[in-house]
Design a protein around this motif. Structure first.
Motif, PDB file in Angstrom:
ATOM      1  N   ILE A 170      48.202  46.912  42.491  1.00 17.06           N
ATOM      2  CA  ILE A 170      47.876  47.064  43.903  1.00 17.06           C
ATOM      3  C   ILE A 170      48.790  48.093  44.585  1.00 17.06           C
ATOM      4  O   ILE A 170      49.912  48.337  44.158  1.00 17.06           O
ATOM      5  CB  ILE A 170      47.961  45.720  44.653  1.00 17.06           C
ATOM      6  N   TYR A 171      48.242  48.672  45.647  1.00 19.91           N
ATOM      7  CA  TYR A 171      49.016  49.593  46.478  1.00 19.91           C
ATOM      8  C   TYR A 171      49.242  48.916  47.818  1.00 19.91           C
ATOM      9  O   TYR A 171      48.303  48.662  48.568  1.00 19.91           O
ATOM     10  CB  TYR A 171      48.258  50.905  46.672  1.00 19.91           C
ATOM     11  N   SER A 172      50.503  48.607  48.109  1.00 21.56           N
ATOM     12  CA  SER A 172      50.834  47.874  49.331  1.00 21.56           C
ATOM     13  C   SER A 172      52.183  48.346  49.861  1.00 21.56           C
ATOM     14  O   SER A 172      53.131  48.536  49.094  1.00 21.56           O
ATOM     15  CB  SER A 172      50.883  46.367  49.035  1.00 21.56           C
ATOM     16  N   ASN A 173      52.247  48.529  51.175  1.00 20.97           N
ATOM     17  CA  ASN A 173      53.490  48.990  51.826  1.00 20.97           C
ATOM     18  C   ASN A 173      54.012  50.275  51.196  1.00 20.97           C
ATOM     19  O   ASN A 173      55.210  50.412  50.891  1.00 20.97           O
ATOM     20  CB  ASN A 173      54.564  47.896  51.777  1.00 20.97           C
ATOM     21  N   ASN A 174      53.077  51.209  50.950  1.00 20.63           N
ATOM     22  CA  ASN A 174      53.401  52.540  50.430  1.00 20.63           C
ATOM     23  C   ASN A 174      54.043  52.525  49.051  1.00 20.63           C
ATOM     24  O   ASN A 174      54.811  53.429  48.691  1.00 20.63           O
ATOM     25  CB  ASN A 174      54.329  53.292  51.403  1.00 20.63           C
ATOM     26  N   SER A 175      53.740  51.515  48.260  1.00 23.98           N
ATOM     27  CA  SER A 175      54.266  51.469  46.889  1.00 23.98           C
ATOM     28  C   SER A 175      53.290  50.710  45.989  1.00 23.98           C
ATOM     29  O   SER A 175      52.487  49.905  46.456  1.00 23.98           O
ATOM     30  CB  SER A 175      55.640  50.793  46.861  1.00 23.98           C
ATOM     31  N   TRP A 176      53.381  50.979  44.684  1.00 21.90           N
ATOM     32  CA  TRP A 176      52.532  50.313  43.698  1.00 21.90           C
ATOM     33  C   TRP A 176      53.226  49.062  43.162  1.00 21.90           C
ATOM     34  O   TRP A 176      54.436  49.057  42.955  1.00 21.90           O
ATOM     35  CB  TRP A 176      52.232  51.260  42.537  1.00 21.90           C
ATOM     36  N   LYS A 177      52.436  48.027  42.951  1.00 17.84           N
ATOM     37  CA  LYS A 177      52.954  46.777  42.416  1.00 17.84           C
ATOM     38  C   LYS A 177      51.992  46.238  41.369  1.00 17.84           C
ATOM     39  O   LYS A 177      50.784  46.487  41.425  1.00 17.84           O
ATOM     40  CB  LYS A 177      53.117  45.728  43.528  1.00 17.84           C
ATOM     41  N   PHE A 178      52.542  45.501  40.413  1.00 18.21           N
ATOM     42  CA  PHE A 178      51.712  44.810  39.431  1.00 18.21           C
ATOM     43  C   PHE A 178      51.928  43.316  39.601  1.00 18.21           C
ATOM     44  O   PHE A 178      53.040  42.813  39.409  1.00 18.21           O
ATOM     45  CB  PHE A 178      52.068  45.239  38.010  1.00 18.21           C
ATOM     46  N   LEU A 179      50.870  42.607  39.983  1.00 16.75           N
ATOM     47  CA  LEU A 179      50.949  41.159  40.220  1.00 16.75           C
ATOM     48  C   LEU A 179      50.569  40.438  38.927  1.00 16.75           C
ATOM     49  O   LEU A 179      49.393  40.241  38.643  1.00 16.75           O
ATOM     50  CB  LEU A 179      50.010  40.766  41.359  1.00 16.75           C
ATOM     51  N   LEU A 180      51.554  40.062  38.142  1.00 19.87           N
ATOM     52  CA  LEU A 180      51.318  39.569  36.787  1.00 19.87           C
ATOM     53  C   LEU A 180      50.403  38.345  36.742  1.00 19.87           C
ATOM     54  O   LEU A 180      49.324  38.391  36.147  1.00 19.87           O
ATOM     55  CB  LEU A 180      52.649  39.255  36.104  1.00 19.87           C
ATOM     56  N   ILE A 181      50.815  37.249  37.360  1.00 20.37           N
ATOM     57  CA  ILE A 181      50.027  36.009  37.273  1.00 20.37           C
ATOM     58  C   ILE A 181      48.686  36.133  37.997  1.00 20.37           C
ATOM     59  O   ILE A 181      47.636  35.796  37.420  1.00 20.37           O
ATOM     60  CB  ILE A 181      50.836  34.804  37.818  1.00 20.37           C
ATOM     61  N   PRO A 182      48.654  36.621  39.251  1.00 15.21           N
ATOM     62  CA  PRO A 182      47.352  36.793  39.916  1.00 15.21           C
ATOM     63  C   PRO A 182      46.407  37.711  39.140  1.00 15.21           C
ATOM     64  O   PRO A 182      45.202  37.452  39.070  1.00 15.21           O
ATOM     65  CB  PRO A 182      47.724  37.393  41.273  1.00 15.21           C
ATOM     66  N   SER A 183      46.966  38.776  38.538  1.00 11.53           N
ATOM     67  CA  SER A 183      46.103  39.708  37.808  1.00 11.53           C
ATOM     68  C   SER A 183      45.543  39.064  36.543  1.00 11.53           C
ATOM     69  O   SER A 183      44.385  39.304  36.177  1.00 11.53           O
ATOM     70  CB  SER A 183      46.863  40.990  37.460  1.00 11.53           C
ATOM     71  N   LEU A 184      46.345  38.229  35.865  1.00 12.76           N
ATOM     72  CA  LEU A 184      45.847  37.515  34.680  1.00 12.76           C
ATOM     73  C   LEU A 184      44.720  36.563  35.054  1.00 12.76           C
ATOM     74  O   LEU A 184      43.709  36.460  34.343  1.00 12.76           O
ATOM     75  CB  LEU A 184      46.994  36.754  34.010  1.00 12.76           C
ATOM     76  N   LEU A 185      44.896  35.865  36.170  1.00 18.29           N
ATOM     77  CA  LEU A 185      43.841  34.966  36.649  1.00 18.29           C
ATOM     78  C   LEU A 185      42.582  35.754  37.001  1.00 18.29           C
ATOM     79  O   LEU A 185      41.460  35.340  36.692  1.00 18.29           O
ATOM     80  CB  LEU A 185      44.326  34.183  37.874  1.00 18.29           C
ATOM     81  N   TRP A 186      42.786  36.896  37.646  1.00 21.39           N
ATOM     82  CA  TRP A 186      41.665  37.758  38.038  1.00 21.39           C
ATOM     83  C   TRP A 186      40.899  38.243  36.803  1.00 21.39           C
ATOM     84  O   TRP A 186      39.656  38.221  36.786  1.00 21.39           O
ATOM     85  CB  TRP A 186      42.201  38.927  38.841  1.00 21.39           C
ATOM     86  N   ILE A 187      41.623  38.669  35.768  1.00 15.70           N
ATOM     87  CA  ILE A 187      40.973  39.130  34.534  1.00 15.70           C
ATOM     88  C   ILE A 187      40.160  38.001  33.903  1.00 15.70           C
ATOM     89  O   ILE A 187      39.021  38.202  33.467  1.00 15.70           O
ATOM     90  CB  ILE A 187      42.028  39.649  33.529  1.00 15.70           C
ATOM     91  N   ILE A 188      40.739  36.797  33.861  1.00 11.95           N
ATOM     92  CA  ILE A 188      40.030  35.647  33.287  1.00 11.95           C
ATOM     93  C   ILE A 188      38.761  35.335  34.084  1.00 11.95           C
ATOM     94  O   ILE A 188      37.690  35.103  33.515  1.00 11.95           O
ATOM     95  CB  ILE A 188      40.956  34.414  33.253  1.00 11.95           C
ATOM     96  N   LEU A 189      38.887  35.351  35.406  1.00 12.70           N
ATOM     97  CA  LEU A 189      37.726  35.072  36.258  1.00 12.70           C
ATOM     98  C   LEU A 189      36.639  36.129  36.083  1.00 12.70           C
ATOM     99  O   LEU A 189      35.449  35.801  36.021  1.00 12.70           O
ATOM    100  CB  LEU A 189      38.157  34.990  37.720  1.00 12.70           C
ATOM    101  N   MET A 190      37.042  37.389  35.982  1.00 10.86           N
ATOM    102  CA  MET A 190      36.071  38.464  35.776  1.00 10.86           C
ATOM    103  C   MET A 190      35.432  38.386  34.393  1.00 10.86           C
ATOM    104  O   MET A 190      34.252  38.706  34.218  1.00 10.86           O
ATOM    105  CB  MET A 190      36.740  39.823  35.985  1.00 10.86           C
ATOM    106  N   PHE A 191      36.210  37.943  33.408  1.00  8.28           N
ATOM    107  CA  PHE A 191      35.666  37.801  32.055  1.00  8.28           C
ATOM    108  C   PHE A 191      34.552  36.756  32.042  1.00  8.28           C
ATOM    109  O   PHE A 191      33.463  37.005  31.504  1.00  8.28           O
ATOM    110  CB  PHE A 191      36.778  37.400  31.085  1.00  8.28           C
ATOM    111  N   PHE A 192      34.812  35.598  32.630  1.00  5.98           N
ATOM    112  CA  PHE A 192      33.795  34.544  32.622  1.00  5.98           C
ATOM    113  C   PHE A 192      32.624  34.874  33.542  1.00  5.98           C
ATOM    114  O   PHE A 192      31.479  34.468  33.273  1.00  5.98           O
ATOM    115  CB  PHE A 192      34.422  33.200  32.995  1.00  5.98           C
TER     116      PHE A 192
END
Length: 230
Positions: A170-192
């Protein structure tokens, strides 16, 4: 595999850039290319083999739409329960792409007009393009090697990973971040969710089942963003 990389890498970069700049015009261009690909590179027989033909079960199209709405509702509720209205909530972050709408327009009739406009865009560009590519061409590339069901695991994994560009990195507050746990959940939800689209394709015996289910998902996502996030 080359087909996955050919579309996924440019799309990933374009979406990340759009999240930073707020300009999403090129993303629509990528989806249009996905639309055109089967009609450029496949014969009529090839298009038929990936499911571009009339559905054998028309009633299943209605249920495909409902299943898409229900799947999105589950995705929304999980994000809301775990992350409330923070940036870790996938729909909160995705709602940034709607920020071009003037706040004073999101009232009364103006809100309804913008909702209909964004819903129509969300229900056409990505559902048609992504389903023709992922549940269509990419899926069919792996069917002979893996069989129908296992091929769905491949196209679903490709589909879910490319959606990291929409949320996770994600891009937030003028910087890039990687949200590990939320992104893993998001990938799982998108997979199913992707597996659900494949199920709808099988039930309707046509790619249109997957497209309609994806349409229902995007309709519900637009609804939740407009009326529960923004």
């Amino acid at each position: 595999m080359s087909l996955i990389l050919l579309f996924s890498i440019p799309r990933f970069i374009i979406v990340l850039n759009a999240n930073q700049t707020g300009n999403y015009k090129l993303t629509s261009f990528i989806f249009i290319l996905m639309w055109l690909t089967p009609f450029i590179f496949l014969t009529k027989s090839g298009r038929n083999s990936i499911g571009i033909h009339k559905p054998k079960n028309h009633q299943s199209l209605f249920f495909s739409f409902i299943l898409g709405v229900l799947a999105c509702s589950i995705v929304f509720l999980i994000g809301k329960f775990l992350y409330q209205n923070t940036i870790e909530n996938w729909f909160v972050y995705i709602s940034n792409s709607y920020k071009s709408i003037p706040v004073n327009e999101l009232k009364g009739e103006g809100e309804t007009i913008y909702f209909i406009l964004f819903a129509l865009i969300g229900m056409t560009f990505s559902p048609i393009g992504e389903e023709l590519l992922y549940r269509g061409m990419i899926h069919e590339c792996f069917v002979k090697l893996l069989g129908n069901n296992k091929a769905s695991f491949v196209d679903s994994l490709a589909f879910s990973l490319v959606h990291l560009a929409h949320f996770g990195i994600i891009y937030s507050n003028n910087s890039w971040k990687f949200l590990l746990i939320p992104s893993l959940l998001w990938i799982i939800l998108m997979f199913f969710t992707s597996r659900l689209f494949f199920y709808c394709k099988i039930k309707s015996q046509s790619i249109y089942g997957a497209i309609i289910s994806h349409t229902g998902f995007n309709f519900a996502m637009t609804y939740f963003i407009f009326y529960y996030v923004l």
